[in-house]
Design an enzyme around this catalytic site. Sequence first.
Site, short mmCIF file in Angstrom:
data_model
loop_
_atom_site.label_atom_id
_atom_site.label_comp_id
_atom_site.label_asym_id
_atom_site.label_seq_id
_atom_site.Cartn_x
_atom_site.Cartn_y
_atom_site.Cartn_z
N ARG A 60 0.57 -1.27 0.16
CA ARG A 60 -0.16 0.20 -0.05
C ARG A 60 0.93 1.21 0.22
O ARG A 60 1.92 1.23 0.73
CB ARG A 60 -0.82 -0.11 1.08
N GLU A 100 -3.18 8.43 -5.11
CA GLU A 100 -3.53 7.83 -6.68
C GLU A 100 -5.00 8.31 -7.09
O GLU A 100 -5.84 8.33 -6.45
CB GLU A 100 -3.72 6.31 -5.91
N HIS A 118 -0.83 1.02 -9.68
CA HIS A 118 -1.71 0.25 -8.66
C HIS A 118 -2.50 -0.89 -9.59
O HIS A 118 -3.76 -0.94 -9.62
CB HIS A 118 -2.69 0.93 -7.98
#
Length: 306
Positions: free
Chosen positions: A231, A259, A278
Amino acid sequence: MKIVFLDALTLGSVDFERFKEFGEVEIYQTTDKDETIDRIKNADIVVTNKVVIDKSVLDNAKRLKFIQIAATSMNNVDLEYAKAKGIIVKNVAEYSTNAVVQHTFAVVLGLINKICYFDKYVRKEYPNSKIFTHIQNWFEIKGKKWGIIGLGEIGKNVARAAECFGAKVVYYSTSGKNSSKEFKRVGLEELLKTSGIITIHAPLNKNTKNLLNYEKLSLMQEGSILVNVGRGGIINEDELVKILKEKNIFVGLDVFEKEPVNIDNPLLKSKKVLLTPHMAWSSIEAREKLMEGIYKNIEKFIKSGN
């Protein structure tokens, strides 16, 4: 039943048709914060990946009975308040293990073997080379120490695969509770000081927020590799940028503090960093497993009420 998907675009090209057997289905590709309340105010079931469902949203969703998170992490929903209101919240666990393990090695090998550099060299300079090869320093995994931060299911599978390459695996438990007979457990400082390859497979919580700050990053060996597929926020990005200017280390990031990243994020310009958006979780097979998990959870809720 009315089912609302709030951010279907994050799931890619998947089949939503079968959900119509449960009732009315509304699909939104993306949902901004100021659109959430209006879109779920008449929903019985909501499916969200990253859209935040907080107290203010829950107070305006009078019919809401079930929240399905289209992910493993559940930090985008106020779980305590949902429970207090009698709203069931489910996630889908371990659907992406194989995908994340594979992507971990894609990034590690991309960094070690300098794949992006060599591809660029071949396209621009190799046709004019006087010799058949081009030498740049890269190393073999065999015999190197590979440090795993977070020995959950993904971490264990990365560790086993690393051993197949001949690496010597050690791990650090971010919770302090994880033990393993397969691999040697060490402290974080020892792992950082002694590992030539370090990969992160931990959740973001109070134990891991800014876990790798300037002080900890400065312990890493010259020439070592650090990859985060856990993360964003586990690595302090501002302090990582500072370390990259001071030490010869190489970093792969699939996750970020914000993000998508800001366009002025200095990591975008660093030649020591390999970046992916991601997507380690998102193989075809993983997304199929995810959608199957979502379907089964909703089906079980409708049939049994839990």
